[in-house]
Motif scaffolding. Structure first.
Motif, PDB file in Angstrom:
ATOM      1  N   LEU A 228       0.855  -1.188   0.000  1.00  0.00           N
ATOM      2  CA  LEU A 228       0.000   0.000   0.000  1.00  0.00           C
ATOM      3  C   LEU A 228       0.888   1.234   0.000  1.00  0.00           C
ATOM      4  O   LEU A 228       1.819   1.323   0.801  1.00  0.00           O
ATOM      5  CB  LEU A 228      -0.907   0.003   1.238  1.00  0.00           C
ATOM      6  CG  LEU A 228      -1.813   1.230   1.428  1.00  0.00           C
ATOM      7  CD1 LEU A 228      -2.818   1.344   0.287  1.00  0.00           C
ATOM      8  CD2 LEU A 228      -2.529   1.156   2.773  1.00  0.00           C
ATOM      9  N   ILE A 229       0.614   2.157  -0.909  1.00  0.00           N
ATOM     10  CA  ILE A 229       1.414   3.381  -1.027  1.00  0.00           C
ATOM     11  C   ILE A 229       0.533   4.565  -0.624  1.00  0.00           C
ATOM     12  O   ILE A 229      -0.527   4.799  -1.212  1.00  0.00           O
ATOM     13  CB  ILE A 229       1.939   3.558  -2.465  1.00  0.00           C
ATOM     14  CG1 ILE A 229       2.828   2.364  -2.841  1.00  0.00           C
ATOM     15  CG2 ILE A 229       2.711   4.865  -2.594  1.00  0.00           C
ATOM     16  CD1 ILE A 229       3.281   2.366  -4.295  1.00  0.00           C
ATOM     17  N   LEU A 230       0.971   5.299   0.388  1.00  0.00           N
ATOM     18  CA  LEU A 230       0.233   6.462   0.889  1.00  0.00           C
ATOM     19  C   LEU A 230       1.036   7.728   0.649  1.00  0.00           C
ATOM     20  O   LEU A 230       2.262   7.709   0.719  1.00  0.00           O
ATOM     21  CB  LEU A 230      -0.034   6.330   2.397  1.00  0.00           C
ATOM     22  CG  LEU A 230      -0.814   5.124   2.904  1.00  0.00           C
ATOM     23  CD1 LEU A 230      -0.877   5.145   4.427  1.00  0.00           C
ATOM     24  CD2 LEU A 230      -2.221   5.112   2.320  1.00  0.00           C
ATOM     25  N   ASP A 302      -3.977  -5.437 -10.367  1.00  0.00           N
ATOM     26  CA  ASP A 302      -2.828  -4.557 -10.541  1.00  0.00           C
ATOM     27  C   ASP A 302      -2.838  -3.410  -9.537  1.00  0.00           C
ATOM     28  O   ASP A 302      -1.829  -3.149  -8.877  1.00  0.00           O
ATOM     29  CB  ASP A 302      -2.800  -4.000 -11.972  1.00  0.00           C
ATOM     30  CG  ASP A 302      -2.646  -5.083 -13.021  1.00  0.00           C
ATOM     31  OD1 ASP A 302      -1.709  -5.894 -12.890  1.00  0.00           O
ATOM     32  OD2 ASP A 302      -3.458  -5.126 -13.961  1.00  0.00           O
ATOM     33  N   VAL A 303      -3.972  -2.731  -9.435  1.00  0.00           N
ATOM     34  CA  VAL A 303      -4.081  -1.556  -8.559  1.00  0.00           C
ATOM     35  C   VAL A 303      -5.397  -1.613  -7.799  1.00  0.00           C
ATOM     36  O   VAL A 303      -6.449  -1.881  -8.393  1.00  0.00           O
ATOM     37  CB  VAL A 303      -4.007  -0.245  -9.379  1.00  0.00           C
ATOM     38  CG1 VAL A 303      -4.258   0.964  -8.476  1.00  0.00           C
ATOM     39  CG2 VAL A 303      -2.658  -0.113 -10.067  1.00  0.00           C
ATOM     40  N   LEU A 304      -5.338  -1.364  -6.495  1.00  0.00           N
ATOM     41  CA  LEU A 304      -6.520  -1.118  -5.675  1.00  0.00           C
ATOM     42  C   LEU A 304      -6.466   0.349  -5.283  1.00  0.00           C
ATOM     43  O   LEU A 304      -5.668   0.746  -4.437  1.00  0.00           O
ATOM     44  CB  LEU A 304      -6.527  -2.021  -4.437  1.00  0.00           C
ATOM     45  CG  LEU A 304      -6.450  -3.535  -4.683  1.00  0.00           C
ATOM     46  CD1 LEU A 304      -6.429  -4.286  -3.360  1.00  0.00           C
ATOM     47  CD2 LEU A 304      -7.605  -4.014  -5.566  1.00  0.00           C
ATOM     48  N   ALA A 388      -3.976   7.202  -1.713  1.00  0.00           N
ATOM     49  CA  ALA A 388      -3.696   5.827  -1.284  1.00  0.00           C
ATOM     50  C   ALA A 388      -4.031   4.874  -2.425  1.00  0.00           C
ATOM     51  O   ALA A 388      -5.127   4.925  -2.974  1.00  0.00           O
ATOM     52  CB  ALA A 388      -4.505   5.476  -0.044  1.00  0.00           C
ATOM     53  N   TYR A 389      -3.089   4.025  -2.756  1.00  0.00           N
ATOM     54  CA  TYR A 389      -3.352   2.966  -3.728  1.00  0.00           C
ATOM     55  C   TYR A 389      -2.422   1.803  -3.432  1.00  0.00           C
ATOM     56  O   TYR A 389      -1.294   1.975  -2.970  1.00  0.00           O
ATOM     57  CB  TYR A 389      -3.180   3.446  -5.171  1.00  0.00           C
ATOM     58  CG  TYR A 389      -1.771   3.864  -5.542  1.00  0.00           C
ATOM     59  CD1 TYR A 389      -0.910   2.990  -6.214  1.00  0.00           C
ATOM     60  CD2 TYR A 389      -1.304   5.133  -5.240  1.00  0.00           C
ATOM     61  CE1 TYR A 389       0.381   3.372  -6.573  1.00  0.00           C
ATOM     62  CE2 TYR A 389      -0.022   5.535  -5.587  1.00  0.00           C
ATOM     63  CZ  TYR A 389       0.820   4.645  -6.246  1.00  0.00           C
ATOM     64  OH  TYR A 389       2.096   5.027  -6.577  1.00  0.00           O
ATOM     65  N   ALA A 390      -2.930   0.613  -3.661  1.00  0.00           N
ATOM     66  CA  ALA A 390      -2.129  -0.597  -3.459  1.00  0.00           C
ATOM     67  C   ALA A 390      -1.743  -1.160  -4.817  1.00  0.00           C
ATOM     68  O   ALA A 390      -2.489  -1.029  -5.789  1.00  0.00           O
ATOM     69  CB  ALA A 390      -2.917  -1.627  -2.662  1.00  0.00           C
ATOM     70  N   VAL A 391      -0.585  -1.773  -4.863  1.00  0.00           N
ATOM     71  CA  VAL A 391      -0.125  -2.426  -6.088  1.00  0.00           C
ATOM     72  C   VAL A 391       0.286  -3.852  -5.757  1.00  0.00           C
ATOM     73  O   VAL A 391       0.780  -4.140  -4.666  1.00  0.00           O
ATOM     74  CB  VAL A 391       1.062  -1.681  -6.739  1.00  0.00           C
ATOM     75  CG1 VAL A 391       0.630  -0.327  -7.248  1.00  0.00           C
ATOM     76  CG2 VAL A 391       2.235  -1.551  -5.770  1.00  0.00           C
TER      77      VAL A 391
END
Length: 518
Positions: A228-230, A302-304, A388-391
């Motif tokens: 998760l990238i914030l 791929d992306v959340l 915020a998105y998860a990869v």
């Protein structure tokens, strides 16, 4: 309690078929209290089953048979006759008495069902539904929210934001790993992808692009299955771990094989079918996946996109009047599916009047489309902002290849938007090299209202652009879409406030009352 008291009587009532030769302690009798209609069988023997026709005669009507296997008078077998034919055989109470017990037990069971039956699944809050059906995801309760890492991008000189994020994550039980932000002034033009040479790209966008590429590179280098990238100004509800468990179940309709053909459920609602604009499916109607997933959010994604400042529901584009009309958008194989997973009764969702990206924005479209306190999970479409998105590992590799090496034309969130919308898959985006690396529609899933949002602190100073179009009240802190804001309640939590003492940014009025998630 009533059932537990009556259960022993019910068990005795059903002992009709016991062999009469089996003597069991039931009651104590003596010669002095036997009735005139009683018969004592000598030699301690009970009547056998083959003797029943001989005993069933008018002379022994209403006789009660007793056995004497030892020195005590133990109640054994009872034969009750009301006519020429015997009507009951039991090693306990009479048939009439047994019927009464059975009737009482049935009444008790019906009463218990009426008053204690579980509520319908459709009336439960999302969290109650997960608990009732055993679909909770304990992995999401860990310090990284079910991902392998949680990265936070932060410019080293913005110590104010690092302090705030450190405190917010600690109070929420989230373990974060820092990725240093990059100043656009330090980025040489020679490191930019080749298609950027004739573009006007601000220093802020260059720095943001490089910082996100560094985060993606960390995912690949560390061989993480997901991360998760914030951004360092992100905020979330204090119930984020419960919210994410609900989201994970909904997201599997897009990311996990649930059909017999081995495809995600969302593939049953592709864009190339001439259906309505969208297909709603309640969370309670989703089939369970029998395949074990590597992540609680499913395997094939791929992306959340969990935190944004705006998104749209996927919609079937108009049919092109000319075969090569580019206004019809990407071909069907490169468009997101139409499925919408509806999560009703979510008390963490603000009322419709508060569903807007900032105080001066127009209300979100979903505010008029769904009942209050509804959250929708769907394929990403025209989503912007990357709070915020998860990869996944596969998603990080695709993104680093496309934007680390191939293309840089505008802000990072806008490029990610176009990529998720399938525009880079066919080279339709201006400036794209057209080298799509496979040409398949990326699997990007989002949620609205978002689970993470941009926190507008006092001063509301952004390192890239003016927040809220420059119209946000700089004297008042706020976070769109988030009711129990972690940032706004940090002072209370540090002071030891109880849960009921925390401040809800958007309390319900009489028209917007709903169920609480937790």
């Amino acid at each position: 309690m009533l059932i537990s008291v009556l259960a022993p009587s019910a068990a005795r009532a059903f002992r009709f078929s016991r062999v009469l030769g089996e003597t069991k302690p039931w009651a104590t009798a003596t010669p002095s209290n036997l009735s005139p209609f009683s018969r004592i069988y000598p030699n301690g023997k009970c009547p056998r089953r083959r003797d029943l026709p001989r005993l069933a005669s008018p002379q022994v009507q209403r006789h009660v048979s007793f056995c004497k296997p030892t020195g005590d008078w133990d109640f054994g077998a009872t034969l009750t006759f009301r006519s020429q034919n015997w009507s009951a055989i039991s090693d306990g109470p009479s048939m009439l008495y047994s019927h009464r017990i059975v009737a009482v037990v049935l009444i008790a069971l019906i009463t218990a069902f009426v008053f204690f039956r579980p509520p319908r699944l459709n009336s439960l809050s999302p969290w109650q539904y997960l608990k009732a059906t055993g679909k909770t995801s304990p992995e999401i309760l860990n310090g990284t929210l079910g991902f392998q890492q949680v990265f936070v991008i932060n410019l080293p000189e913005r110590t104010d934001r690092r302090d705030a994020m450190t405190l917010a994550s600690a109070l929420s039980g989230i373990d974060v790993t820092w990725v240093d932000g990059v100043s656009g002034a330090k980025i040489s033009d020679k490191v930019l992808p080749g298609d950027s040479w004739d573009k006007t790209i601000s220093r802020g966008n260059k720095g943001s692009w490089r910082a996100h590429m560094n985060a993606l590179r960390r995912v690949i280098e560390q061989k993480l299955t997901s991360a998760l990238i914030l951004e360092d100004d992100a905020d979330w509800d204090l119930r984020i771990k419960l919210q994410l468990q609900v989201f994970a179940q909904a997201a599997k309709a897009f990311t996990q094989s649930t059909t017999k053909a081995g495809h995600p459920l969302a593939e049953l609602y592709p864009h190339d079918k001439p259906t309505e604009l969208g297909v709603d499916l309640p969370l309670t109607h989703l089939p369970s996946s029998t395949n074990r997933a590597l992540t609680p959010y499913g395997d094939n994604w791929d992306v959340l996109w969990l935190g944004h400042c705006g998104t749209e529901f996927p919609a079937r584009p108009p049919i092109a009047t000319v075969p090569d009309d580019s206004s019809s958008g990407p071909p069907p194989s490169h468009r997101p599916p139409l499925l919408r997973v509806v999560i009703p009764n979510d008390g963490t969702v603000p009322g419709p009047s508060h569903l807007r990206a900032h105080p001066f924005a127009l209300p979100d479209a979903m505010a008029d489309l769904y009942p209050p306190h509804t959250r929708i999970v769907h394929a990403s479409s025209a989503t912007t902002c990357t709070q915020a998105y998860a990869v996944s590992q596969q998603g990080a590799r695709k993104l680093l290849w496309q934007f680390g090496l191939q293309s840089l034309t505008t802000g990072w969130d806008l490029m990610l938007r176009d990529w998720c919308d399938g525009q880079y898959a066919t080279g339709e985006t201006k400036g794209s090299s057209g080298n799509s690396g496979g040409g398949k529609q990326p699997i990007c899933v989002t949620v609205q209202p978002p689970l993470f949002s941009h926190h507008f602190g006092k001063g509301a100073a952004s390192d890239i652009t003016a927040p809220g179009g420059g119209f946000v009240n700089k004297d008042k802190e706020m976070t769109p879409y988030v009711r129990l804001s972690t940032r706004l309640n940090m002072g209370r939590m540090v002071g030891g406030a109880r849960f009921e003492e925390l401040v809800d940014q958007f309390p319900d009025d009489e028209k917007e009352s709903g169920e609480r998630l937790g």
